[in-house]
Design an enzyme around this catalytic site. Structure first.
Site, PDB file in Angstrom:
ATOM      1  CG  ASP A  34      -7.820   2.695   1.120  1.00 12.55           C
ATOM      2  OD1 ASP A  34      -7.500   2.595   2.318  1.00 12.55           O
ATOM      3  OD2 ASP A  34      -7.004   2.561   0.192  1.00 12.55           O
TER       4      ASP A  34
ATOM      5  CE1 TYR B  98      -5.969  -1.010   5.562  1.00 19.24           C
ATOM      6  CE2 TYR B  98      -4.309  -2.723   5.499  1.00 19.24           C
ATOM      7  CZ  TYR B  98      -4.683  -1.428   5.781  1.00 19.24           C
ATOM      8  OH  TYR B  98      -3.747  -0.561   6.285  1.00 19.24           O
TER       9      TYR B  98
ATOM     10  NE  ARG C 274       4.367   8.269  -5.902  1.00 18.78           N
ATOM     11  CZ  ARG C 274       3.866   8.796  -4.789  1.00 18.78           C
ATOM     12  NH1 ARG C 274       4.624   9.513  -3.993  1.00 18.78           N
ATOM     13  NH2 ARG C 274       2.598   8.623  -4.493  1.00 18.78           N
TER      14      ARG C 274
ATOM     15  NE  ARG D 206      -3.166   0.181   3.103  1.00 24.16           N
ATOM     16  CZ  ARG D 206      -4.384   0.689   2.886  1.00 24.16           C
ATOM     17  NH1 ARG D 206      -5.243   0.007   2.158  1.00 24.16           N
ATOM     18  NH2 ARG D 206      -4.735   1.838   3.397  1.00 24.16           N
TER      19      ARG D 206
ATOM     20  NE  ARG E  79      -1.550   5.439  11.664  1.00 24.38           N
ATOM     21  CZ  ARG E  79      -2.086   4.976  10.556  1.00 24.38           C
ATOM     22  NH1 ARG E  79      -1.615   5.360   9.386  1.00 24.38           N
ATOM     23  NH2 ARG E  79      -3.091   4.119  10.585  1.00 24.38           N
TER      24      ARG E  79
ATOM     25  CD  GLU F  28      -3.229   4.532  14.343  1.00 24.37           C
ATOM     26  OE1 GLU F  28      -3.491   5.648  13.850  1.00 24.37           O
ATOM     27  OE2 GLU F  28      -3.200   3.485  13.672  1.00 24.37           O
TER      28      GLU F  28
ATOM     29  NE  ARG G 271      -1.954  -5.559  15.759  1.00 24.59           N
ATOM     30  CZ  ARG G 271      -1.425  -5.941  16.902  1.00 24.59           C
ATOM     31  NH1 ARG G 271      -1.941  -6.961  17.586  1.00 24.59           N
ATOM     32  NH2 ARG G 271      -0.362  -5.341  17.382  1.00 24.59           N
TER      33      ARG G 271
HETATM   34  N1  UDP Z   1       3.992   0.505   6.835  1.00 24.22           N
HETATM   35  C1  UDP Z   1       5.249   0.478   7.408  1.00 24.22           C
HETATM   36  N2  UDP Z   1       5.853   1.635   7.769  1.00 24.22           N
HETATM   37  C2  UDP Z   1       5.223   2.834   7.624  1.00 24.22           C
HETATM   38  C3  UDP Z   1       3.938   2.873   7.042  1.00 24.22           C
HETATM   39  C4  UDP Z   1       3.340   1.693   6.659  1.00 24.22           C
HETATM   40  O1  UDP Z   1       5.820  -0.589   7.597  1.00 24.22           O
HETATM   41  O2  UDP Z   1       5.814   3.870   8.019  1.00 24.22           O
HETATM   42  C5  UDP Z   1       3.354  -0.773   6.440  1.00 24.22           C
HETATM   43  C6  UDP Z   1       2.565  -1.356   7.616  1.00 24.22           C
HETATM   44  O3  UDP Z   1       2.624  -2.762   7.560  1.00 24.22           O
HETATM   45  C7  UDP Z   1       1.162  -0.867   7.331  1.00 24.22           C
HETATM   46  C8  UDP Z   1       1.105  -0.951   5.813  1.00 24.22           C
HETATM   47  O4  UDP Z   1       2.430  -0.575   5.398  1.00 24.22           O
HETATM   48  O5  UDP Z   1       0.174  -1.675   7.944  1.00 24.22           O
HETATM   49  C9  UDP Z   1       0.079  -0.076   5.146  1.00 24.22           C
HETATM   50  O6  UDP Z   1       0.277   1.274   5.537  1.00 24.22           O
HETATM   51  P1  UDP Z   1      -0.889   2.360   5.467  1.00 24.22           P
HETATM   52  O7  UDP Z   1      -0.260   3.684   5.722  1.00 24.22           O
HETATM   53  O8  UDP Z   1      -1.650   2.173   4.205  1.00 24.22           O
HETATM   54  O9  UDP Z   1      -1.786   1.934   6.714  1.00 24.22           O
HETATM   55  P2  UDP Z   1      -3.209   2.507   7.245  1.00 24.22           P
HETATM   56  O10 UDP Z   1      -3.118   4.022   7.173  1.00 24.22           O
HETATM   57  O11 UDP Z   1      -4.282   1.914   6.394  1.00 24.22           O
HETATM   58  O12 UDP Z   1      -3.227   2.013   8.660  1.00 24.22           O
END
Ligand code: UDP
Length: 360
Positions: free
Chosen positions: A347, A345, A161, A157, A272, A297, A241
């Site tokens: 969006d 999962y 780039r 996800r 985060r 979080e 989760r």
């Molecule tokens: N991920 C990671 N490091 C980061 C951000 C994301 O390892 O800094 C991985 C992590 O496994 C996460 C997944 O990428 O569950 C998808 O990230 P996304 O930001 O899409 O998660 P969401 O915002 O849906 O919780």
């Protein structure tokens, strides 16, 4: 149930879209929502003192490349053009997260050009160093298991780039509703043929659906809660989760200078920090106020009774889901969807896309 042509159980983004479509096609719709408020996990609350819109269940950024979805939501709200960026803090330094030139050049102290980055990252030591710094710790915290044990589609996800584009999403349509997320749900349900009852759960007993005390008979039911809950966990619990949030009001204008910073080291207990005022740069008063609201979080194991957030996709959960789906298919008046109902999962835009695709 009299005077009702359809019941929608769950007033999240899928349920509200379905309810609106049903009403616009001439059906009288009852929407029941287990919680006291509509909006599902997109629900927000505006802090009365600062005017900051707090995302109660973690940050939600609307983004899509699906024209039908973008047209649909824009009938109800206008978006502020916010473009999402995610920063990652690792060992005291801050990086722009998409795995691109900005991150790679800062992390390795290089000045690679777009044409050079791919070959550079093919080197196993480079890719492993980036993975260990930005993905291993975060993913272990987020999912409670090492990255090798989760489906690769989840980590994919995060965009990869070879340029300096630091937009977190590839979608060209993005933003936050100018009038706030709650207004999207209120307007979706604001239709003369829609009745909303909050604090009311859909129940299923002896082959009959009930909303509150009322039997629904053969009325079509559109359900977006977890299937195991609906069927009384008869085959066992679907695993999730969960998340825990800690909100803090701070006496400063700006805490982190952006809306989301990921803490990618395993040693930091949260994944985060959200700072909500940055989602509404157009709200000059909230931006200028000498206060800010942040939210840490913390991912957590899910136990029955906890809020489900992310489905856990593995062989045994798929088998269990299959059994519940077979059960659900026995009831021709039952349609199931949304992130919880679909155990997917999704969006937000994918949830709307699925709701728009239903033949009602
Ligand atoms: N991920 C990671 N490091 C980061 C951000 C994301 O390892 O800094 C991985 C992590 O496994 C996460 C997944 O990428 O569950 C998808 O990230 P996304 O930001 O899409 O998660 P969401 O915002 O849906 O919780």
């Amino acid at each position: 149930m009299q005077n009702i042509d359809a019941v929608v159980a769950g007033a999240g983004i899928w349920g509200c879209t379905v309810a609106r479509r049903l009403a616009e096609s001439g059906r009288r719709v009852l929407v029941v929502e287990r919680r006291e408020a509509i909006g599902g996990n997109v629900r927000c609350e505006t802090d009365p003192e600062t005017g900051i819109e707090i995302h109660l269940y973690g940050s939600h950024i609307f983004h899509t490349h699906i024209p039908e979805v973008w047209d649909f939501v824009n009938r109800f709200v206008k978006f502020n053009g916010y473009q999402h960026k995610v920063l990652a803090r690792y060992k005291g330094k801050t990086y722009f997260l998409p795995l691109g030139l900005a991150l790679v050049n800062k992390f390795f102290g290089t000045e690679l050009s777009p044409g050079e980055v791919e070959a550079f990252m093919k080197d196993e030591t480079h890719s492993a160093a980036v993975f260990d710094a930005f993905f291993r710790g975060y993913t272990s915290k987020q999912w409670g298991r090492p990255p090798e044990e989760i489906d690769p589609s989840i980590i994919k996800r995060v965009p990869v780039r070879s340029n300096y584009d630091v937009n977190y999403f590839n979608d060209y349509n993005q933003g936050i509703p100018l009038s706030g997320y709650n207004s999207l749900f209120e307007r979706l349900l604001d239709h003369p043929s829609i009745t909303v009852r909050t604090g009311v759960e859909l129940r299923f007993e002896d082959g009959v659906f009930f909303a509150g005390g009322d039997s629904l008979g053969n009325v079509p039911v559109y359900y977006s809660g977890p299937l195991d809950v609906l069927f009384g966990y008869r085959f066992g619990h679907l695993p999730w989760r969960s998340l825990r949030f800690e909100t803090e009001w701070l006496d400063m204008r700006d805490y982190q200078g952006t809306s989301v910073v990921n803490y990618t080291e395993a040693e930091v207990p949260y994944t985060r920090i959200h700072e909500f005022k940055h989602y509404h740069p157009e709200n000059a008063a909230a931006m200028a106020t000498a206060k800010t609201v942040i939210m840490r979080e913390y991912p957590s194991d899910w136990r029955p009774g906890d809020e489900p957030y992310y489905p856990i996709d593995n062989e045994s959960s798929r088998a269990l889901l299959g059994r519940y789906r077979e059960e659900a298919a026995k009831y021709t008046n039952l349609v199931v969807g949304g992130r919880l109902g679909g155990y997917k999962y999704y969006d937000m835009d994918r949830s709307i896309e699925a709701a728009l695709a239903l033949s009602l």
